[in-house]
Design an enzyme around this catalytic site. Structure first.
Site, PDB file in Angstrom:
ATOM      1  N   ALA A 195       0.780  -1.144   0.050  1.00 21.73           N
ATOM      2  CA  ALA A 195      -0.062   0.117   0.082  1.00 21.73           C
ATOM      3  C   ALA A 195       0.888   1.268  -0.166  1.00 21.73           C
ATOM      4  CB  ALA A 195      -0.764   0.192   1.111  1.00 21.73           C
ATOM      5  N   THR A 212      -3.276  -0.132   9.840  1.00 18.51           N
ATOM      6  CA  THR A 212      -2.729   0.967  10.448  1.00 18.51           C
ATOM      7  C   THR A 212      -3.722   1.550  11.245  1.00 18.51           C
ATOM      8  OG1 THR A 212      -2.221   3.345   9.866  1.00 18.51           O
ATOM      9  CG2 THR A 212      -3.869   2.174   8.570  1.00 18.51           C
ATOM     10  N   TYR A 237      -6.053   7.806   3.253  1.00 12.84           N
ATOM     11  CA  TYR A 237      -5.049   6.607   3.558  1.00 12.84           C
ATOM     12  C   TYR A 237      -5.868   5.781   4.570  1.00 12.84           C
ATOM     13  CZ  TYR A 237      -1.468   3.973   6.015  1.00 12.84           C
ATOM     14  OH  TYR A 237      -0.711   3.036   6.572  1.00 12.84           O
ATOM     15  N   LYS A 284      -7.437   1.650   3.940  1.00 17.26           N
ATOM     16  CA  LYS A 284      -7.157   0.573   4.754  1.00 17.26           C
ATOM     17  C   LYS A 284      -8.411  -0.074   5.484  1.00 17.26           C
ATOM     18  CE  LYS A 284      -2.560   0.334   4.524  1.00 17.26           C
ATOM     19  NZ  LYS A 284      -1.615  -0.942   4.267  1.00 17.26           N
ATOM     20  N   HIS A 312       9.455   9.980   8.110  1.00 14.68           N
ATOM     21  CA  HIS A 312       9.121   9.418   9.723  1.00 14.68           C
ATOM     22  C   HIS A 312      10.272  10.123  10.506  1.00 14.68           C
ATOM     23  CE1 HIS A 312       7.640   5.398   8.206  1.00 14.68           C
ATOM     24  NE2 HIS A 312       6.492   6.373   8.177  1.00 14.68           N
ATOM     25  N   LEU A 313       9.900  10.325  11.825  1.00 11.40           N
ATOM     26  CA  LEU A 313      10.479  11.069  12.613  1.00 11.40           C
ATOM     27  C   LEU A 313      12.235  10.596  12.712  1.00 11.40           C
ATOM     28  CD1 LEU A 313      10.852  13.525  14.543  1.00 11.40           C
ATOM     29  CD2 LEU A 313      10.096  12.240  16.373  1.00 11.40           C
TER      30      LEU A 313
END
Length: 327
Positions: A74, A116, A140, A144, A188-189
């Protein structure tokens, strides 16, 4: 088992492929490499193709005598899904139905699906358990949820055994530093913070410092990618015909943005400057998993809980691959 891993050249997929192979399973990776990396999985098991190609999927499943399918293919960027919803409905929903119909044609009934926490939207209670209402607030998350609902129907009507595993914040890398996280753009952090330590970014933007949390920054549940992989394998082993497993995958421990930055400073020895920035629309203050169900029913438990341990694996990957797989 003989397992087809779609999207297996991606971040979570590649780590799961490695685990499956280490446990003696025969694995085939089906990917179009639009976002995955050929270098992340052995070339001998690669099959290039699109999920919209039902005929090819049927051919592969018959030729390889596939027993089970894992779905990691995905698109997964919230902002992108808002800007380009058609792309998300096509890839995350329509293409998934092509895959399910190919499975039905061949008689493959085991299916493990990467879902998710975004299916929950902005829950009012923490930690988030599986009975929390699912009210996604972006395309998003909704795509899902659509697939989750479809999987329930496929299980009841066609005898599928399915697992929908709802991730919290996937993080970290293989302990040996040979495969890891490589997104373009990176959202992403932890990798963003480590890019500052590598000198690839000047600082880290802190999007909001006035949330109702102890230090004012958002809190998230970071789960190591290898722990996600082990949960997928455990779920696969649990599947029975006409069965539906829906489970959260997280550590149950939340870390704030500033705590993550501090952990990265400690691990890397770099100062890692930060700058305050406005809140991002749609960022909940806190998201923490209740993964009691997965731990109980799958006999699964995350090995990585301390944020420094997760960061250490990511740092090993980024040091040895400063430009990702292009290194």
């Amino acid at each position: 088992m003989k397992i087809l891993v779609v999207g297996g050249a991606g971040y979570v997929g590649s780590h799961t492929v490695r685990l499956l192979q280490s446990q003696g399973h025969e694995v085939w990776v089906f990917d179009n490499f639009s976002r995955g990396h050929r270098e992340s999985v052995p070339s001998r098991c690669l099959i290039e193709g699109n999920l919209t190609d039902r005929a090819l999927l049927i051919e592969v499943m018959r030729d390889k005598e596939i027993d089970a399918v894992m779905h990691f293919a995905a698109f997964a960027l919230v902002g992108e899904s808002v800007q380009h919803p058609a792309m998300y409905y096509q890839n995350n929903v329509s293409a998934t139905f092509e895959l399910l119909e190919a499975m039905r044609s061949v008689g493959v009934w085991r299916f493990v699906f990467s879902s998710t926490t975004a299916t929950y939207g902005q829950p009012e209670k923490m930690p988030i358990s599986e009975d929390t209402p699912q009210n996604p607030i972006n395309p998003y998350g909704f795509t899902k949820l659509v697939v989750e609902r479809a999987l329930e129907d496929y299980a009841h009507a066609y005898g599928f055994g399915v697992a929908a595993l709802r991730y919290f914040n996937a993080s970290g890398a293989a302990a040996d530093g040979t495969i890891g996280e490589d997104h373009d753009p990176e959202s992403h952090l932890i990798p963003i913070v480590l890019q500052v330590a590598l000198g690839q970014r000047p600082n880290v933007s802190i999007f909001g410092n006035d949330y109702p949390t102890p230090d004012g920054t958002c809190i998230r549940d970071y789960i190591h990618v290898d722990d996600l992989a082990s949960a997928h394998l455990a779920a696969l082993m649990k599947l029975q015909p006409n069965s539906v497993l829906q489970m959260n995958l997280g550590t149950g421990v939340g870390h704030s943005v500033l705590q993550v930055v501090e952990a990265c400073r400690k691990v890397t020895g770099h100062p890692i400057p930060t700058v305050d920035a406005p809140r991002r629309e749609g960022d909940p203050a806190c998201l923490i998993a209740d993964s009691t169900k997965a731990q109980r029913e799958l006999q699964w438990k995350p090995k990585y809980v301390a944020i420094e341990d997760i960061v250490s694996t990511a740092w090993k990957w980024h040091q040895s691959h400063p430009r990702g797989y292009a290194s």
